[in-house]
Design a protein around this motif. Sequence first.
Motif, PDB file in Angstrom:
ATOM      1  N   ILE A 185      -7.420 -39.718  -2.255  1.00 21.91           N
ATOM      2  CA  ILE A 185      -7.417 -40.751  -1.211  1.00 21.91           C
ATOM      3  C   ILE A 185      -6.022 -40.894  -0.614  1.00 21.91           C
ATOM      4  N   GLN A 186      -4.992 -40.866  -1.448  1.00 22.85           N
ATOM      5  CA  GLN A 186      -3.619 -40.967  -0.944  1.00 22.85           C
ATOM      6  C   GLN A 186      -3.280 -39.788  -0.050  1.00 22.85           C
ATOM      7  N   GLU A 187      -3.719 -38.603  -0.409  1.00 19.45           N
ATOM      8  CA  GLU A 187      -3.467 -37.421   0.418  1.00 19.45           C
ATOM      9  C   GLU A 187      -4.147 -37.562   1.776  1.00 19.45           C
ATOM     10  N   GLU A 188      -5.372 -38.075   1.782  1.00 20.52           N
ATOM     11  CA  GLU A 188      -6.084 -38.279   3.045  1.00 20.52           C
ATOM     12  C   GLU A 188      -5.333 -39.261   3.944  1.00 20.52           C
ATOM     13  N   PHE A 189      -4.827 -40.348   3.353  1.00 25.03           N
ATOM     14  CA  PHE A 189      -4.079 -41.323   4.133  1.00 25.03           C
ATOM     15  C   PHE A 189      -2.781 -40.725   4.657  1.00 25.03           C
ATOM     16  N   LYS A 190      -2.122 -39.902   3.854  1.00 23.84           N
ATOM     17  CA  LYS A 190      -0.895 -39.260   4.317  1.00 23.84           C
ATOM     18  C   LYS A 190      -1.173 -38.379   5.524  1.00 23.84           C
ATOM     19  N   GLU A 191      -2.261 -37.620   5.450  1.00 22.78           N
ATOM     20  CA  GLU A 191      -2.621 -36.745   6.564  1.00 22.78           C
ATOM     21  C   GLU A 191      -2.943 -37.565   7.808  1.00 22.78           C
ATOM     22  N   ASP A 192      -3.668 -38.665   7.635  1.00 26.39           N
ATOM     23  CA  ASP A 192      -4.007 -39.523   8.774  1.00 26.39           C
ATOM     24  C   ASP A 192      -2.769 -40.140   9.397  1.00 26.39           C
ATOM     25  N   VAL A 193      -1.832 -40.573   8.563  1.00 29.47           N
ATOM     26  CA  VAL A 193      -0.593 -41.175   9.073  1.00 29.47           C
ATOM     27  C   VAL A 193       0.230 -40.141   9.828  1.00 29.47           C
ATOM     28  N   GLN A 194       0.321 -38.928   9.267  1.00 28.17           N
ATOM     29  CA  GLN A 194       1.077 -37.867   9.951  1.00 28.17           C
ATOM     30  C   GLN A 194       0.443 -37.508  11.288  1.00 28.17           C
ATOM     31  N   THR A 195      -0.871 -37.460  11.328  1.00 27.94           N
ATOM     32  CA  THR A 195      -1.567 -37.160  12.580  1.00 27.94           C
ATOM     33  C   THR A 195      -1.325 -38.260  13.597  1.00 27.94           C
ATOM     34  N   ALA A 196      -1.385 -39.507  13.150  1.00 25.52           N
ATOM     35  CA  ALA A 196      -1.163 -40.638  14.065  1.00 25.52           C
ATOM     36  C   ALA A 196       0.269 -40.634  14.587  1.00 25.52           C
ATOM     37  N   ARG A 197       1.235 -40.295  13.767  1.00 27.30           N
ATOM     38  CA  ARG A 197       2.632 -40.240  14.205  1.00 27.30           C
ATOM     39  C   ARG A 197       2.832 -39.139  15.234  1.00 27.30           C
ATOM     40  N   LYS A 198       2.204 -37.991  15.021  1.00 32.60           N
ATOM     41  CA  LYS A 198       2.332 -36.897  15.976  1.00 32.60           C
ATOM     42  C   LYS A 198       1.724 -37.275  17.320  1.00 32.60           C
ATOM     43  N   GLU A 199       0.587 -37.954  17.287  1.00 33.01           N
ATOM     44  CA  GLU A 199      -0.075 -38.357  18.527  1.00 33.01           C
ATOM     45  C   GLU A 199       0.695 -39.426  19.259  1.00 33.01           C
ATOM     46  N   SER A 200       1.318 -40.341  18.501  1.00 35.53           N
ATOM     47  CA  SER A 200       2.072 -41.415  19.156  1.00 35.53           C
ATOM     48  C   SER A 200       3.410 -40.893  19.722  1.00 35.53           C
ATOM     49  N   ALA A 201       3.918 -39.784  19.171  1.00 36.17           N
ATOM     50  CA  ALA A 201       5.164 -39.210  19.667  1.00 36.17           C
ATOM     51  C   ALA A 201       4.947 -38.469  20.992  1.00 36.17           C
ATOM     52  N   LYS A 202       3.719 -38.063  21.244  1.00 37.18           N
ATOM     53  CA  LYS A 202       3.428 -37.316  22.488  1.00 37.18           C
ATOM     54  C   LYS A 202       3.367 -38.194  23.662  1.00 37.18           C
TER      55      LYS A 202
END
Length: 68
Positions: free
Chosen positions: A51-68
């Motif tokens: 579950i923690q790994e899934e949240f890490k992946e989701d957070v990283q994806t959200a950060r990449k999208e917000s940086a664009k």
Amino acid sequence: MLSNIGFPGLILIFLLALIVFGPSKLPQIGRAVGTSLREFKDATKGITEEIQEEFKEDVQTARKESAK
């Protein structure tokens, strides 16, 4: 629920187990309970790590999208 048992309650439970199972079976039962608890702990640890790994992946994806 189990926090209300207390020390006298634990002694009573131990004495009842001693009467029901006898002194020869108690070590075997204790080992079986210990093994079961260890396996349960390991399984829940694995699930929480997933579950923690899934949240890490989701957070990283959200950060990449917000940086664009």
